[in-house]
Design a protein around this motif. Sequence first.
Motif, PDB file in Angstrom:
ATOM      1  N   GLN A   1       0.800  -1.217   0.000  1.00 55.09           N
ATOM      2  CA  GLN A   1       0.000   0.000   0.000  1.00 55.09           C
ATOM      3  C   GLN A   1       0.838   1.275   0.000  1.00 55.09           C
ATOM      4  OE1 GLN A   1      -3.478  -0.235  -0.489  1.00 55.09           O
ATOM      5  NE2 GLN A   1      -2.470  -2.153  -0.999  1.00 55.09           N
ATOM      6  N   THR A   2       2.093   1.149   0.361  1.00 57.79           N
ATOM      7  CA  THR A   2       2.927   2.346   0.441  1.00 57.79           C
ATOM      8  C   THR A   2       3.916   2.482  -0.711  1.00 57.79           C
ATOM      9  OG1 THR A   2       4.488   1.189   1.883  1.00 57.79           O
ATOM     10  CG2 THR A   2       2.786   2.516   2.956  1.00 57.79           C
ATOM     11  N   LEU A   3       4.213   1.383  -1.378  1.00 55.77           N
ATOM     12  CA  LEU A   3       5.235   1.438  -2.423  1.00 55.77           C
ATOM     13  C   LEU A   3       4.693   1.195  -3.831  1.00 55.77           C
ATOM     14  CD1 LEU A   3       8.221  -0.303  -0.614  1.00 55.77           C
ATOM     15  CD2 LEU A   3       7.664   2.128  -0.754  1.00 55.77           C
TER      16      LEU A   3
ATOM     17  N   CYS B   1      10.791   5.342   7.950  1.00 61.53           N
ATOM     18  CA  CYS B   1      11.682   6.298   7.268  1.00 61.53           C
ATOM     19  C   CYS B   1      12.093   5.771   5.893  1.00 61.53           C
ATOM     20  CB  CYS B   1      12.929   6.573   8.117  1.00 61.53           C
ATOM     21  SG  CYS B   1      12.625   7.591   9.567  1.00 61.53           S
ATOM     22  N   ALA B   2      12.390   4.473   5.814  1.00 61.94           N
ATOM     23  CA  ALA B   2      12.773   3.878   4.527  1.00 61.94           C
ATOM     24  C   ALA B   2      11.622   3.973   3.523  1.00 61.94           C
ATOM     25  CB  ALA B   2      13.192   2.428   4.728  1.00 61.94           C
ATOM     26  N   ILE B   3      10.413   3.688   3.967  1.00 59.72           N
ATOM     27  CA  ILE B   3       9.255   3.778   3.085  1.00 59.72           C
ATOM     28  C   ILE B   3       9.086   5.197   2.570  1.00 59.72           C
ATOM     29  CG2 ILE B   3       6.713   3.719   3.046  1.00 59.72           C
ATOM     30  CD1 ILE B   3       6.924   1.252   4.911  1.00 59.72           C
ATOM     31  N   GLU B   4       9.168   6.165   3.454  1.00 61.60           N
ATOM     32  CA  GLU B   4       8.988   7.559   3.043  1.00 61.60           C
ATOM     33  C   GLU B   4      10.101   8.016   2.100  1.00 61.60           C
ATOM     34  OE1 GLU B   4       6.211   9.426   3.631  1.00 61.60           O
ATOM     35  OE2 GLU B   4       5.471   7.587   4.553  1.00 61.60           O
ATOM     36  N   LEU B   5      11.328   7.559   2.330  1.00 57.05           N
ATOM     37  CA  LEU B   5      12.424   7.910   1.419  1.00 57.05           C
ATOM     38  C   LEU B   5      12.213   7.288   0.040  1.00 57.05           C
ATOM     39  CD1 LEU B   5      15.564   7.700   3.721  1.00 57.05           C
ATOM     40  CD2 LEU B   5      14.602   9.738   2.643  1.00 57.05           C
TER      41      LEU B   5
ATOM     42  N   SER C   1       3.442   9.790  -8.120  1.00 60.94           N
ATOM     43  CA  SER C   1       2.159   9.985  -7.446  1.00 60.94           C
ATOM     44  C   SER C   1       2.163   9.577  -5.980  1.00 60.94           C
ATOM     45  CB  SER C   1       1.049   9.228  -8.177  1.00 60.94           C
ATOM     46  OG  SER C   1       0.996   9.618  -9.504  1.00 60.94           O
ATOM     47  N   ARG C   2       3.290   9.623  -5.315  1.00 62.94           N
ATOM     48  CA  ARG C   2       3.352   9.307  -3.889  1.00 62.94           C
ATOM     49  C   ARG C   2       3.895  10.513  -3.150  1.00 62.94           C
ATOM     50  NH1 ARG C   2       0.782   4.584  -2.427  1.00 62.94           N
ATOM     51  NH2 ARG C   2       1.364   5.455  -0.438  1.00 62.94           N
ATOM     52  N   ALA C   3       3.276  10.820  -2.028  1.00 62.61           N
ATOM     53  CA  ALA C   3       3.718  11.938  -1.201  1.00 62.61           C
ATOM     54  C   ALA C   3       4.581  11.411  -0.063  1.00 62.61           C
ATOM     55  CB  ALA C   3       2.510  12.679  -0.642  1.00 62.61           C
ATOM     56  N   THR C   4       5.503  12.231   0.387  1.00 64.56           N
ATOM     57  CA  THR C   4       6.366  11.907   1.516  1.00 64.56           C
ATOM     58  C   THR C   4       6.023  12.864   2.642  1.00 64.56           C
ATOM     59  OG1 THR C   4       8.104  11.122   0.061  1.00 64.56           O
ATOM     60  CG2 THR C   4       8.754  11.775   2.273  1.00 64.56           C
ATOM     61  N   ASP C   5       5.766  12.304   3.827  1.00 65.56           N
ATOM     62  CA  ASP C   5       5.242  13.121   4.913  1.00 65.56           C
ATOM     63  C   ASP C   5       5.853  12.680   6.244  1.00 65.56           C
ATOM     64  OD1 ASP C   5       3.646  14.551   6.716  1.00 65.56           O
ATOM     65  OD2 ASP C   5       1.844  14.288   5.485  1.00 65.56           O
ATOM     66  N   ILE C   6       6.409  13.615   6.975  1.00 65.39           N
ATOM     67  CA  ILE C   6       6.983  13.318   8.290  1.00 65.39           C
ATOM     68  C   ILE C   6       5.902  12.830   9.247  1.00 65.39           C
ATOM     69  CG2 ILE C   6       6.779  15.679   9.176  1.00 65.39           C
ATOM     70  CD1 ILE C   6       9.690  13.290   9.881  1.00 65.39           C
TER      71      ILE C   6
ATOM     72  N   VAL D   1       5.649   9.132   9.150  1.00 68.10           N
ATOM     73  CA  VAL D   1       6.709   8.502   9.950  1.00 68.10           C
ATOM     74  C   VAL D   1       6.298   8.489  11.416  1.00 68.10           C
ATOM     75  CG1 VAL D   1       9.103   8.699  10.741  1.00 68.10           C
ATOM     76  CG2 VAL D   1       8.544   9.123   8.339  1.00 68.10           C
ATOM     77  N   ILE D   2       5.798   9.615  11.912  1.00 72.22           N
ATOM     78  CA  ILE D   2       5.399   9.715  13.321  1.00 72.22           C
ATOM     79  C   ILE D   2       4.251   8.760  13.631  1.00 72.22           C
ATOM     80  CG2 ILE D   2       4.378  11.259  15.050  1.00 72.22           C
ATOM     81  CD1 ILE D   2       5.920  13.569  13.566  1.00 72.22           C
ATOM     82  N   LEU D   3       3.220   8.748  12.781  1.00 74.69           N
ATOM     83  CA  LEU D   3       2.056   7.903  13.022  1.00 74.69           C
ATOM     84  C   LEU D   3       2.390   6.415  12.874  1.00 74.69           C
ATOM     85  CD1 LEU D   3      -0.605  10.084  11.185  1.00 74.69           C
ATOM     86  CD2 LEU D   3      -0.341   9.803  13.661  1.00 74.69           C
ATOM     87  N   ASN D   4       3.217   6.069  11.892  1.00 76.00           N
ATOM     88  CA  ASN D   4       3.634   4.676  11.725  1.00 76.00           C
ATOM     89  C   ASN D   4       4.459   4.207  12.924  1.00 76.00           C
ATOM     90  OD1 ASN D   4       2.432   4.890   9.207  1.00 76.00           O
ATOM     91  ND2 ASN D   4       4.351   5.008   8.106  1.00 76.00           N
ATOM     92  N   PHE D   5       5.377   5.058  13.364  1.00 75.41           N
ATOM     93  CA  PHE D   5       6.182   4.749  14.545  1.00 75.41           C
ATOM     94  C   PHE D   5       5.281   4.540  15.758  1.00 75.41           C
ATOM     95  CE2 PHE D   5       8.106   6.547  18.407  1.00 75.41           C
ATOM     96  CZ  PHE D   5       9.109   5.618  18.619  1.00 75.41           C
ATOM     97  N   LEU D   6       4.294   5.395  15.911  1.00 75.45           N
ATOM     98  CA  LEU D   6       3.352   5.268  17.019  1.00 75.45           C
ATOM     99  C   LEU D   6       2.625   3.925  16.950  1.00 75.45           C
ATOM    100  CD1 LEU D   6       1.969   6.611  19.456  1.00 75.45           C
ATOM    101  CD2 LEU D   6       0.332   7.605  17.847  1.00 75.45           C
TER     102      LEU D   6
END
Length: 191
Positions: free
Chosen positions: A55-57, A139-143, A150-155, A158-163
Amino acid sequence: MGYILSYCEKILPFALIFSLLYIGIRGLTIRKNTSIAREGALFLFHLFLIAILSQTLTRDGSIYSLGFSAPELSRDMINVIPFKVFTRLSKMSGEDFRYFLTVNVLGNVLLFVPLGFFHRLTVRSRLWQSALFGLILSCAIELIQTCLPSRATDIDDVILNFLGVAIGAAIASILLRYEKLKLDRFQKTQP
């Protein structure tokens, strides 16, 4: 609920292909004294990892969009301001609010909870190590998403996934304290 079902439909082909490959490969390499419970937990850990990566890549989460093309980089596609998701959420209402809350906020947390849970349970790492695993993965997914069309990168992702990973790992840590649950069956080998 419709949002969740649409994501499940997109994940299903990835899950089926992965399951066949995993069971085939793991079936050839499994040891006799390996715990069945551990194997099941490892399978679920890897299945959730595949679901997240699918879903992310991919462009739209579909197996039919695996083609490669040049990324579309713009300032709107990259957010480095923490907690901007809540500013966006506060400006929405109605269906937009429900969709954004369900998919972007709750989805980013809840999708990663099982990953943290099964990582902590099967790897038997410490809570902070499972949380660190989640942070590195996110972080790897977002990078990687910066290189995908068509994919956005959002800090905030990272915060919500880590949570989510941290919550899952914390739940497993709490459950591991109760001997009556017999969670030692998720260890590498059975006596």
